[in-house]
Design an enzyme around this catalytic site. Sequence first.
Site, PDB file in Angstrom:
ATOM      1  N   SER A 127       0.809  -1.221   0.000  1.00 17.47           N
ATOM      2  CA  SER A 127       0.000   0.000   0.000  1.00 17.47           C
ATOM      3  C   SER A 127       0.844   1.273   0.000  1.00 17.47           C
ATOM      4  CB  SER A 127      -0.966   0.003   1.187  1.00 17.47           C
ATOM      5  OG  SER A 127      -0.279  -0.197   2.399  1.00 17.47           O
ATOM      6  N   HIS A 175       1.310   4.883   4.398  1.00 22.51           N
ATOM      7  CA  HIS A 175       0.538   5.504   3.332  1.00 22.51           C
ATOM      8  C   HIS A 175       1.032   6.927   3.047  1.00 22.51           C
ATOM      9  CE1 HIS A 175      -3.143   2.662   4.025  1.00 22.51           C
ATOM     10  NE2 HIS A 175      -2.036   2.026   3.663  1.00 22.51           N
TER      11      HIS A 175
END
Length: 231
Positions: A127, A175
Amino acid sequence: MVPQRTDTWYVSYGLIAANAAVFIVGIAMGDDLLGGGGDGDGLVYRAATLGGNIEYLNEWWRVFTGGFLHHGFIHLAVNMFSLYVLGLALERSLGKAQFMAVYFASLVSGSFGALIETPNSLIAGASGAIFGLLGAYAALSLAQGVGLFQTPIGPILAINLVISFTVRSVSLGGHIGGLIGGFLVGAAAYAIRRQQHTTVIPVLAAVVVAGASFVGALWAASRSTVVLIVG
């Protein structure tokens, strides 16, 4: 948004295949298909990003390998679908060299961000790199004067940021770190379009971002107090 290129070799497919292959190997080694943790001696335990193992056992390669590991099939499937949608579109726009530069710089900067936030956690997942693809799209859009919410990227990014800030099981640091890394390399990729330089500039930008992130990750790992010893 960005002129389309036709000279792509679909590096995205190769990355998806690599993540899937690593997942299968992990299951064979004892990782849990559903993400429950496995038997404590699987591939996630051996290679996911963990500050203590990086700092005290000199397993620096975990900064990189964590980005190819996943906590269960659902985790893998969500990330690979995102990589399919974002990766193919961005790769067609940038070409394979610049796309790879964005992806791997974002992977390392994502590990850096994750280690800043939770150096004692076992961190796995693509991610961070995927958020880097979003960051690169954002950089290309803004540089061309296109509002983020004039494209699908704006809502997608907003939704993912809300999830990142509200769902405790995801790595907010990973992230945000990946997003920043991808944005920086994406901005460099746009610069070469305007000045007619070669792909060397975004690749060099990726090397700088990845190198600085790697050094930062080693520093962040030094704050960890948790070490996993696997046989």
